[in-house]
Design an enzyme around this catalytic site. Structure first.
Site, PDB file in Angstrom:
ATOM      1  N   THR A   1      -4.431  -4.392   4.818  1.00 43.81           N
ATOM      2  CA  THR A   1      -5.147  -3.140   5.053  1.00 43.81           C
ATOM      3  C   THR A   1      -6.378  -3.103   4.166  1.00 43.81           C
ATOM      4  OG1 THR A   1      -3.031  -2.133   5.507  1.00 43.81           O
ATOM      5  CG2 THR A   1      -4.857  -0.622   5.006  1.00 43.81           C
TER       6      THR A   1
ATOM      7  N   ASN B   1       3.469   1.769   2.647  1.00 45.13           N
ATOM      8  CA  ASN B   1       4.624   0.858   2.716  1.00 45.13           C
ATOM      9  C   ASN B   1       5.555   1.024   1.522  1.00 45.13           C
ATOM     10  OD1 ASN B   1       3.781  -0.249   5.083  1.00 45.13           O
ATOM     11  ND2 ASN B   1       2.703  -1.959   4.133  1.00 45.13           N
TER      12      ASN B   1
ATOM     13  N   ASP C   1       8.267  -2.748   5.381  1.00 51.49           N
ATOM     14  CA  ASP C   1       7.283  -3.373   6.285  1.00 51.49           C
ATOM     15  C   ASP C   1       6.949  -4.811   5.890  1.00 51.49           C
ATOM     16  OD1 ASP C   1       4.341  -2.148   8.018  1.00 51.49           O
ATOM     17  OD2 ASP C   1       5.669  -3.860   8.290  1.00 51.49           O
TER      18      ASP C   1
ATOM     19  N   LYS D   1       0.888  -1.182   0.000  1.00 47.28           N
ATOM     20  CA  LYS D   1       0.000   0.000   0.000  1.00 47.28           C
ATOM     21  C   LYS D   1       0.921   1.225   0.000  1.00 47.28           C
ATOM     22  CE  LYS D   1      -0.331  -0.398   5.022  1.00 47.28           C
ATOM     23  NZ  LYS D   1      -1.212  -0.427   6.200  1.00 47.28           N
TER      24      LYS D   1
END
Ligand SMILES: O=C(O)[C@@H]1CCC(=O)N(CCc2ccc(Cl)cc2)[C@H]1c1ccccc1Cl
Length: 314
Positions: A200, A162, A175, A159
């Site tokens: 997420t 990250n 991450d 995402k």
């Protein structure tokens, strides 16, 4: 027949045996080796601080995890996953892990310091990227995904938060605490289903929501969401709460805004496919090559991608 005598070596002063000169392995680094600077970010389980090696003056981002908190939140597994995945990977598009060490209270991960921070901030600032910038960044993200998949690692939570940008404005994926290392099962085939972690909301794939199992294709779904967001300025699936967002994902409920470039629309439509095996990019290296050959990437020179200057974000 005389008893054979062992041949006597000529008596000359014996030189001391040569001790092989092995380069002394670098001493384990510790907190004292670094000068800590400004706070770079706070996660739910970590604090990231800028730091400089006192001897080499090199700058790093040090991720500090509180042991008590990790244990209380039962995240020890994720700590080991992050360390084992990052240790396996050396790629210009992936944050590098240089050292790890610990003290009584904390664990320390000494990582690249990506000076320009999160891609998300640039999306917010510019509200959207032009097609050329989107193509460059999508290509860098895909290059990093291709590499990590070849190392048997699924990121599972790609995402814009990250995706960091270094001082050359090149992508650094970070991450990996929620990544999955695909084990080699007995017949050497990769066990291609990971389990029990949901990423997420806006970027999570339908298979993760329905079968609780991510696969390499789940990272291509996230790429589709990111390409859409770079151009539209918002992710394709966004509800007032996670439940509505999940409903939109499994129902593939999204539309393209006016003016969304046709070539980008075609790519996104081939990535945001419910069946992971039918998603563009699925099917091993052949699938990835098909994705890299999509007309959206026609102007990308893949073999020098990481040496090229990043396009100006307008
Ligand atoms: O895997 C390793 O390299 C070592 C092995 C020795 C060791 O004790 N650790 C720390 C293990 C650990 C993990 C989580 C918590 Cl909350 C406490 C200790 C590991 C470790 C040290 C520093 C940073 C991360 C890790 Cl996993």
């Amino acid at each position: 027949q005389t008893t054979p005598t062992t041949p006597t070596t000529p008596t000359r002063p014996q030189r001391p045996p040569l001790t092989p000169t092995i380069s002394s392995p670098a001493r384990k680094k510790g907190v004292k080796d670094f000068e800590f600077g400004r706070l770079l970010g706070e996660g739910s389980y970590s604090t990231v601080v800028a730091a400089r090696d006192r001897v080499t003056q090199r700058e790093y981002a040090i991720k500090i995890l509180d042991k008590k908190h990790i244990i209380k939140e039962k995240k020890v597994k994720y700590v080991n996953i992050e360390k084992n995945t990052l240790n396996k990977m050396t790629h210009p598009g992936i944050v590098r892990l240089y050292y790890t060490f610990q003290d009584k209270d904390s664990l320390y991960f000494v990582l690249d310091h990506a000076k320009n921070g999160e891609l998300l901030n640039f999306i917010k600032k510019l509200s959207s990227f032009d097609l050329r910038c989107t193509q460059f960044y999508a290509a860098q993200i895909l290059s990093a995904i291709e590499y990590m998949h070849n190392q048997g690692v699924i990121h599972r939570d790609l995402k814009p938060e990250n995706l960091l940008l270094d001082e050359k404005m090149h992508i650094k994926v970070t991450d990996f605490g929620t990544a999955k290392i695909l084990e080699q099962n007995s017949d050497g085939k990769e066990d291609d289903r990971a389990n029990s972690f949901v990423g997420t909301a806006e970027y999570v794939s339908p298979e993760l929501l329905k079968e609780k199992a991510a696969c390499k294709s789940s990272d291509f779904w996230a790429l589709g969401c990111i390409v859409y967001q770079l151009i539209a300025g918002r992710p394709p699936f966004k509800g007032p709460n996670e439940y509505i967002t999940f409903q939109k994902i499994v129902g593939l409920e999204y539309t393209f805004p006016e003016g969304f470039p046709a070539v980008a629309r075609d790519l996104v439509e081939k990535l945001l496919v419910i069946d992971p095996s039918k998603r563009l990019g699925a099917g091993g290296q052949a699938g990835v090559d098909r994705l890299k050959n999509h007309k959206f990437f026609d102007d990308i020179k893949w073999d020098t991608l990481w040496q090229q200057p990043a396009p100006k974000l307008l």
